[in-house]
Design a protein around this motif. Structure first.
Motif, PDB file in Angstrom:
ATOM      1  N   TYR A   1      22.963  10.499 -18.674  1.00  0.00           N
ATOM      2  CA  TYR A   1      23.584   9.149 -17.930  1.00  0.00           C
ATOM      3  C   TYR A   1      23.568   9.664 -16.050  1.00  0.00           C
ATOM      4  N   TYR A   2      22.810  11.042 -15.884  1.00  0.00           N
ATOM      5  CA  TYR A   2      22.799  11.079 -14.239  1.00  0.00           C
ATOM      6  C   TYR A   2      21.375  10.845 -13.894  1.00  0.00           C
ATOM      7  N   GLN A   3      20.629  10.244 -14.969  1.00  0.00           N
ATOM      8  CA  GLN A   3      19.214   9.962 -14.580  1.00  0.00           C
ATOM      9  C   GLN A   3      19.485   8.589 -13.519  1.00  0.00           C
TER      10      GLN A   3
ATOM     11  N   GLY B   1      16.229  14.687 -18.527  1.00  0.00           N
ATOM     12  CA  GLY B   1      17.479  15.440 -17.890  1.00  0.00           C
ATOM     13  C   GLY B   1      17.237  16.534 -17.223  1.00  0.00           C
ATOM     14  N   VAL B   2      17.892  17.925 -17.381  1.00  0.00           N
ATOM     15  CA  VAL B   2      17.445  18.995 -16.899  1.00  0.00           C
ATOM     16  C   VAL B   2      16.721  20.157 -18.059  1.00  0.00           C
ATOM     17  N   HIS B   3      16.486  21.088 -17.301  1.00  0.00           N
ATOM     18  CA  HIS B   3      15.729  21.904 -18.388  1.00  0.00           C
ATOM     19  C   HIS B   3      16.469  22.683 -19.395  1.00  0.00           C
TER      20      HIS B   3
ATOM     21  N   ALA C   1      13.359  20.749 -12.823  1.00  0.00           N
ATOM     22  CA  ALA C   1      14.660  20.242 -12.714  1.00  0.00           C
ATOM     23  C   ALA C   1      15.632  21.162 -13.657  1.00  0.00           C
ATOM     24  N   GLY C   2      16.353  21.985 -12.904  1.00  0.00           N
ATOM     25  CA  GLY C   2      17.162  23.097 -13.399  1.00  0.00           C
ATOM     26  C   GLY C   2      18.648  22.825 -13.160  1.00  0.00           C
ATOM     27  N   CYS C   3      19.357  23.559 -13.216  1.00  0.00           N
ATOM     28  CA  CYS C   3      20.708  23.496 -12.983  1.00  0.00           C
ATOM     29  C   CYS C   3      21.624  24.681 -12.420  1.00  0.00           C
TER      30      CYS C   3
END
Ligand code: 13P
Ligand code: SF4
Length: 306
Positions: free
Chosen positions: A23-25, A58-60, A82-84
């Protein structure tokens, strides 16, 4: 943009690919996804798909989770960078020391962590099921919780369990401005404040409802309220506006004064990068098999309990 979407649609057919998106895309990515969800729903979708290729937007750590569950499928991402901040806060060597120094504890890790950290954990959880997972641990067992200290604190409050917390945080959720929350609640006194549990306690104290991105969306759809002050990454507001067209959603400015509290990692993904990834089947997620097998156990434990 239409050209890009046509190309994407042709490639996803040719590759027998499924596009999973958080949902954050960006709204454009949300609109072309085959499946949109929070971390738990995306892990569940990754487990059940019969596609040959998973394009994970999304992220990794999310794409890694899909690979842990699908070793024989090709898992690709639009951008490998794309990490976190939560996953980065727990380097595997430091995490191992921590786990070893708490040998009598059950280790519960939030899904926002690397496969290596998952492989050293007993159970994984997401923001949707963290309370349930912690409650599933017998009362006489001690618990270590990593890597999100704010989610950990929130779960401790909800469950009454004492837990040893790893000192990690989400760089997006920890910078909402308390002053701006107060200003918005004064400006919109009829609005409900809805918040993600990755926010610090001083922010969560203002919330009428706390939950994962999916829960926040469902709450906004079902509530009789017409206005909502939203304390999570702004990407979710796209779905809120689509699914509750008669309601208003107000993003909260962060400590830098911007109402655009976006995750810089999530927002690295673009339609162009998605097309390239499907064209080249790169960048791909690869995992050492011993780590994958060890990480699979706590992940499956979570899926069974969910
Ligand atoms: P959920 O998808 O569980 O709501 O978590 C939000 C998040 O920060 C994902 O990185
Ligand atoms: Fe990580 Fe926070 Fe971005 Fe989610 S929003 S991916 S927790 S940095």
């Amino acid at each position: 943009m239409n050209n890009l979407i046509e190309k994407l649609n042709r490639l996803r057919k040719e590759r027998n690919a499924i596009i999973l998106a958080h949902y954050y895309q960006e709204p454009t990515i949300q609109d072309v996804a085959d499946f949109l969800g929070d971390s738990l729903a995306l892990a569940q979708a990754a487990k059940t798909t019969d596609a040959d290729v998973i394009l994970f937007c999304g992220v990794h750590f999310m794409a890694e989770t899909a690979k842990i569950l699908n070793p024989d499928k090709i898992v690709i991402v639009p951008d490998l960078n794309a990490g976190c901040s939560l996953a980065d806060s727990a380097p595997p060597d430091k995490f191992k020391e921590w786990v070893d120094s708490h040998s009598e504890h059950i280790v519960i890790s939030y899904i926002n962590c690397s496969a290596a950290v998952k492989s050293m954990s007993d159970i994984i959880c997401t923001s949707s099921n963290a309370v349930k997972i912690v409650n599933s641990v017998p009362k006489d067992k001690k618990i270590c919780f990593a890597p999100d200290k704010y989610l950990g604190k929130y779960v401790m409050k909800q469950t009454g369990r004492d837990m040893v917390l790893w000192d990690g945080s989400c760089q997006v959720h920890e910078i909402f401005s308390e002053l701006e929350v107060i200003k918005l609640t004064n400006k919109y006194p009829d609005a409900d404040v809805i918040a993600h549990p990755e926010c610090p306690e001083n922010i969560l104290n203002y919330a009428d409802f706390i939950g994962s991105t999916s829960s926040l969306l469902n709450y906004a759809i079902k509530s009789e309220k017409k206005e909502f002050i939203v304390l999570t990454e702004t990407g979710i507001i796209h779905q809120m506006q689509r699914k509750a067209t008669d309601k208003k959603f107000y993003p909260v400015p962060n400590l830098n004064g911007c109402s655009c509290n976006d995750c810089p990692h999530m927002k690295l993904n673009t339609l162009e990068k998605m097309v390239k990834a499907l064209e080249n089947l790169q960048p791909q997620i690869h995992l050492p098999e011993d780590i994958r097998l060890k990480a699979l156990k706590p992940l499956e434990r979570m899926l069974e309990l969910s």
